[in-house]
Scaffold this active site. Structure first.
Site, PDB file in Angstrom:
ATOM      1  N   GLU A 100      -0.586  -2.693 -10.001  1.00  0.00           N
ATOM      2  CA  GLU A 100      -0.534  -3.730  -8.973  1.00  0.00           C
ATOM      3  C   GLU A 100       0.784  -4.499  -9.039  1.00  0.00           C
ATOM      4  O   GLU A 100       1.411  -4.785  -8.011  1.00  0.00           O
ATOM      5  CB  GLU A 100      -1.711  -4.692  -9.133  1.00  0.00           C
ATOM      6  N   GLU A 113       0.824  -1.208   0.000  1.00  0.00           N
ATOM      7  CA  GLU A 113       0.000   0.000   0.000  1.00  0.00           C
ATOM      8  C   GLU A 113       0.860   1.260   0.000  1.00  0.00           C
ATOM      9  O   GLU A 113       0.539   2.244  -0.677  1.00  0.00           O
ATOM     10  CB  GLU A 113      -0.937  -0.004   1.211  1.00  0.00           C
TER      11      GLU A 113
END
Length: 321
Positions: A240, A181
């Site tokens: 991602e 994150e």
């Protein structure tokens, strides 16, 4: 499309940008056509009514009326998009609680891990909030009152993790997820994804109701939404993979992130306790794993995440280096 190299990520971003520009232009065109057509219908009725009173207006008046209709429609359209983004951000945070006020075991360990990783990657330490759902969730989002597309790095993002994500992971695995994150924050993915999502929201605004379409404009909205979803998927899948790679290098333990992904995938399949379509459609959020539901998280070109095996393969190759 497996464009995982730095050049490949640039290619993904270029494709997504081109798709987004086309969708936004198409959506604005549909709005203008609707507004101008409505203005022409109104002017026709108004002309007939004035004819009964023997009042004649200069011919230039009606094009001005049509232009004003188009301008007002664009302003209202932009306001609706802005409202949708802010509502999506609020929805992501409304059930969450600051980490320090939850019953999570040893919250200080999570706080210290985020602080340490943030210093390593040279970003401000973000606040952490906990969602009580048993479904594994981890994402980074903005506050509802933050600028829609910020132009500076002043706004501090928020990291949200769910109880269902914290419970099954070891300390090293949780640190790897938090590093993922923080990599999104360092890569400025929140702002970039918002830019890509705005055309999707614009297209979806033209089709407020799911199911059958009632006119040609809603058909156009559905087509533009599908195209926008492909653009979002192409971009998001690359981000991602980039965040996985950065997290592995940040922690120095690719195996921890690989194990975390496997555990979370298994937990998500075993605990479909929440309808996550709202999470899947929410704006400006990048989850560690795709949420359950239709739309942006579906398989194929519209998927927001690479297949799990692709991510594990990348992490294994990093561990072998």
């Amino acid at each position: 499309m497996r464009l995982t190299t730095p050049g490949g990520l640039i290619t993904r971003a270029t494709l997504a940008a081109a798709t987004s520009v086309a969708v936004l232009a198409g959506s604005l065109t549909v709005v203008l056509v609707i507004a101008i057509t409505s203005g022409m219908v109104f002017s026709a009725y108004a002309s007939d009514l004035l004819g009964f009173t023997h009042i004649t207006l200069p011919s230039v008046v009606w094009p001005v009326v049509w232009s004003l209709c188009g301008l007002c429609a664009i302003v209202l359209f932009i306001r609706s998009i802005t409202s949708a983004v802010r509502t999506g951000r609020a929805d992501l945070l409304h059930r969450t609680t600051p980490l320090s006020k939850t019953a999570v075991d040893e919250p200080s360990n999570i706080e210290s891990a985020v602080g340490r990783l943030a210093r390593q990657i040279d970003v401000p330490k973000p606040p952490i909030r906990v969602d009580p759902t048993a479904t594994p969730l981890a994402f980074t989002t903005s506050r509802p009152d933050d600028p829609i597309v910020r132009t500076s790095h002043d706004a501090t993002p928020v990291i949200v993790v769910s109880e269902g994500l914290i419970e099954p992971l070891s300390e090293s695995e949780l640190s790897a997820v938090l590093a993922h994150e923080l990599a999104h924050i360092s890569n400025d993915d929140r702002r970039l994804l918002t830019v890509v999502l705005v055309p999707l929201i614009a297209a979806e605004t033209l089709t407020p109701d799911e199911g059958s379409t009632s006119n040609v404009f809603e058909v156009c909205g559905h087509i533009l939404s599908v195209i926008a979803l492909i653009g979002v998927g192409v971009f998001s899948r690359g981000r991602e993979l980039a965040a996985d790679r950065a997290a592995a290098k940040l922690t120095g333990d690719p195996a921890a992130l690989a194990t975390a992904l496997e555990k979370l995938d298994e937990a998500a399949s075993a605990k479909p306790t929440a309808d996550l379509r709202d999470h899947a459609r929410s704006t400006n959020a990048i989850t560690i794993l795709p949420t359950v539901g239709d739309g942006p998280t579906s398989t194929g070109l519209r998927s927001t995440h690479p297949p799990l095996e692709t991510r594990l393969e990348q992490l294994r190759s990093l561990a072998a280096d």
